[in-house]
Motif scaffolding. Structure first.
Motif, PDB file in Angstrom:
ATOM      1  N   LEU A  28       0.791  -1.225   0.000  1.00 44.72           N
ATOM      2  CA  LEU A  28       0.000   0.000   0.000  1.00 44.72           C
ATOM      3  C   LEU A  28       0.827   1.281   0.000  1.00 44.72           C
ATOM      4  O   LEU A  28       0.274   2.362  -0.160  1.00 44.72           O
ATOM      5  N   VAL A  29       2.125   1.165   0.176  1.00 43.20           N
ATOM      6  CA  VAL A  29       2.980   2.337   0.353  1.00 43.20           C
ATOM      7  C   VAL A  29       3.774   2.601  -0.925  1.00 43.20           C
ATOM      8  O   VAL A  29       4.443   1.709  -1.444  1.00 43.20           O
ATOM      9  N   ALA A  30       3.723   3.846  -1.404  1.00 43.37           N
ATOM     10  CA  ALA A  30       4.477   4.243  -2.597  1.00 43.37           C
ATOM     11  C   ALA A  30       5.946   4.444  -2.263  1.00 43.37           C
ATOM     12  O   ALA A  30       6.306   4.744  -1.118  1.00 43.37           O
ATOM     13  N   MET A  35       5.193  10.799   5.145  1.00 46.10           N
ATOM     14  CA  MET A  35       4.280  10.643   6.255  1.00 46.10           C
ATOM     15  C   MET A  35       4.735  11.534   7.397  1.00 46.10           C
ATOM     16  O   MET A  35       5.935  11.635   7.652  1.00 46.10           O
ATOM     17  N   GLU A  36       3.783  12.189   8.044  1.00 48.21           N
ATOM     18  CA  GLU A  36       4.065  12.975   9.241  1.00 48.21           C
ATOM     19  C   GLU A  36       3.236  12.410  10.377  1.00 48.21           C
ATOM     20  O   GLU A  36       2.010  12.344  10.294  1.00 48.21           O
ATOM     21  N   SER A  37       3.919  11.989  11.448  1.00 51.11           N
ATOM     22  CA  SER A  37       3.232  11.415  12.603  1.00 51.11           C
ATOM     23  C   SER A  37       2.744  12.532  13.529  1.00 51.11           C
ATOM     24  O   SER A  37       3.094  13.694  13.350  1.00 51.11           O
ATOM     25  N   ILE A  38       1.974  12.148  14.530  1.00 53.63           N
ATOM     26  CA  ILE A  38       1.435  13.138  15.456  1.00 53.63           C
ATOM     27  C   ILE A  38       2.437  13.524  16.540  1.00 53.63           C
ATOM     28  O   ILE A  38       2.254  14.527  17.210  1.00 53.63           O
ATOM     29  N   GLN A  39       3.467  12.736  16.742  1.00 54.58           N
ATOM     30  CA  GLN A  39       4.466  12.993  17.778  1.00 54.58           C
ATOM     31  C   GLN A  39       5.844  13.146  17.168  1.00 54.58           C
ATOM     32  O   GLN A  39       6.098  12.581  16.116  1.00 54.58           O
ATOM     33  N   GLU A  48      10.191   9.908   5.129  1.00 54.02           N
ATOM     34  CA  GLU A  48      10.176   9.994   3.668  1.00 54.02           C
ATOM     35  C   GLU A  48      10.671   8.688   3.065  1.00 54.02           C
ATOM     36  O   GLU A  48      11.667   8.129   3.513  1.00 54.02           O
ATOM     37  N   GLY A  49       9.952   8.219   2.056  1.00 52.55           N
ATOM     38  CA  GLY A  49      10.335   7.014   1.341  1.00 52.55           C
ATOM     39  C   GLY A  49       9.619   5.772   1.843  1.00 52.55           C
ATOM     40  O   GLY A  49       9.076   5.732   2.950  1.00 52.55           O
ATOM     41  N   TYR A  50       9.625   4.763   0.996  1.00 57.89           N
ATOM     42  CA  TYR A  50       8.930   3.508   1.266  1.00 57.89           C
ATOM     43  C   TYR A  50       9.370   2.872   2.578  1.00 57.89           C
ATOM     44  O   TYR A  50       8.542   2.560   3.438  1.00 57.89           O
ATOM     45  N   GLU A  51      10.663   2.661   2.744  1.00 53.24           N
ATOM     46  CA  GLU A  51      11.173   1.948   3.920  1.00 53.24           C
ATOM     47  C   GLU A  51      10.842   2.675   5.217  1.00 53.24           C
ATOM     48  O   GLU A  51      10.441   2.050   6.201  1.00 53.24           O
ATOM     49  N   ALA A  52      11.018   3.991   5.241  1.00 54.14           N
ATOM     50  CA  ALA A  52      10.764   4.761   6.462  1.00 54.14           C
ATOM     51  C   ALA A  52       9.285   4.743   6.840  1.00 54.14           C
ATOM     52  O   ALA A  52       8.933   4.501   8.005  1.00 54.14           O
ATOM     53  N   CYS A  53       8.409   4.993   5.869  1.00 58.94           N
ATOM     54  CA  CYS A  53       6.966   5.011   6.141  1.00 58.94           C
ATOM     55  C   CYS A  53       6.462   3.623   6.504  1.00 58.94           C
ATOM     56  O   CYS A  53       5.735   3.447   7.489  1.00 58.94           O
ATOM     57  N   LEU A  54       6.858   2.624   5.728  1.00 60.75           N
ATOM     58  CA  LEU A  54       6.433   1.256   5.996  1.00 60.75           C
ATOM     59  C   LEU A  54       6.914   0.802   7.371  1.00 60.75           C
ATOM     60  O   LEU A  54       6.150   0.212   8.136  1.00 60.75           O
ATOM     61  N   GLY A  55       8.160   1.078   7.697  1.00 59.11           N
ATOM     62  CA  GLY A  55       8.711   0.683   8.997  1.00 59.11           C
ATOM     63  C   GLY A  55       7.935   1.279  10.158  1.00 59.11           C
ATOM     64  O   GLY A  55       7.621   0.590  11.137  1.00 59.11           O
ATOM     65  N   PHE A  56       7.608   2.559  10.065  1.00 58.59           N
ATOM     66  CA  PHE A  56       6.840   3.217  11.127  1.00 58.59           C
ATOM     67  C   PHE A  56       5.479   2.557  11.277  1.00 58.59           C
ATOM     68  O   PHE A  56       5.060   2.194  12.381  1.00 58.59           O
ATOM     69  N   TRP A  57       4.759   2.407  10.169  1.00 59.68           N
ATOM     70  CA  TRP A  57       3.404   1.847  10.235  1.00 59.68           C
ATOM     71  C   TRP A  57       3.412   0.386  10.663  1.00 59.68           C
ATOM     72  O   TRP A  57       2.543  -0.041  11.421  1.00 59.68           O
ATOM     73  N   GLN A  58       4.382  -0.391  10.204  1.00 56.01           N
ATOM     74  CA  GLN A  58       4.411  -1.797  10.605  1.00 56.01           C
ATOM     75  C   GLN A  58       4.681  -1.938  12.100  1.00 56.01           C
ATOM     76  O   GLN A  58       4.082  -2.782  12.763  1.00 56.01           O
TER      77      GLN A  58
END
Length: 120
Positions: A28-30, A35-39, A48-58
């Protein structure tokens, strides 16, 4: 992108957190996702980027002691707003409410900006 395609991406995104199933997120991640988190307050952290966003969400999706309650989803074309409550304990005192502003392109999330209500 039409509302139906965006709705499906957002449905699957929400399912990953509600089911605590981080594997759902990998498709689902481009590559150029932002992505900007709330904290941390006041501006949150930027990923920024696939790995960073995916890692945070996973990592967030695997936290079995927490839960996301989806309160509302509004989709318009390639944009969506997800209104949610994040619970990290029993009772409303151990939760925070917020929204994610989502942008989907070609079936992938390219932008996700998170905002939350601060406790009084």
């Amino acid at each position: 992108m039409n509302d139906t395609q965006t709705s499906e991406v957002i449905r699957r995104f929400n399912d990953a957190f509600q089911r605590h199933d981080p594997a759902i997120l990998s498709d689902l991640v481009a590559q150029d996702c932002v992505m900007e988190s709330i904290q941390p307050a006041p501006d949150g952290a930027r990923y920024e980027g696939y790995e960073a966003c995916l890692g945070f969400w996973q990592a967030l999706a695997t936290e079995s002691a927490t839960s996301f309650d989806v309160e509302d989803v509004v989709v318009s074309g390639d944009r969506a707003v997800i209104r949610w409550r994040y619970r990290f304990g029993d009772g409303d005192d151990n939760s925070v409410r917020g929204v994610n502003l989502m942008h989907v392109r070609d079936g992938k999330i390219v932008e996700a900006l998170g905002y939350a209500k601060r406790p009084a």
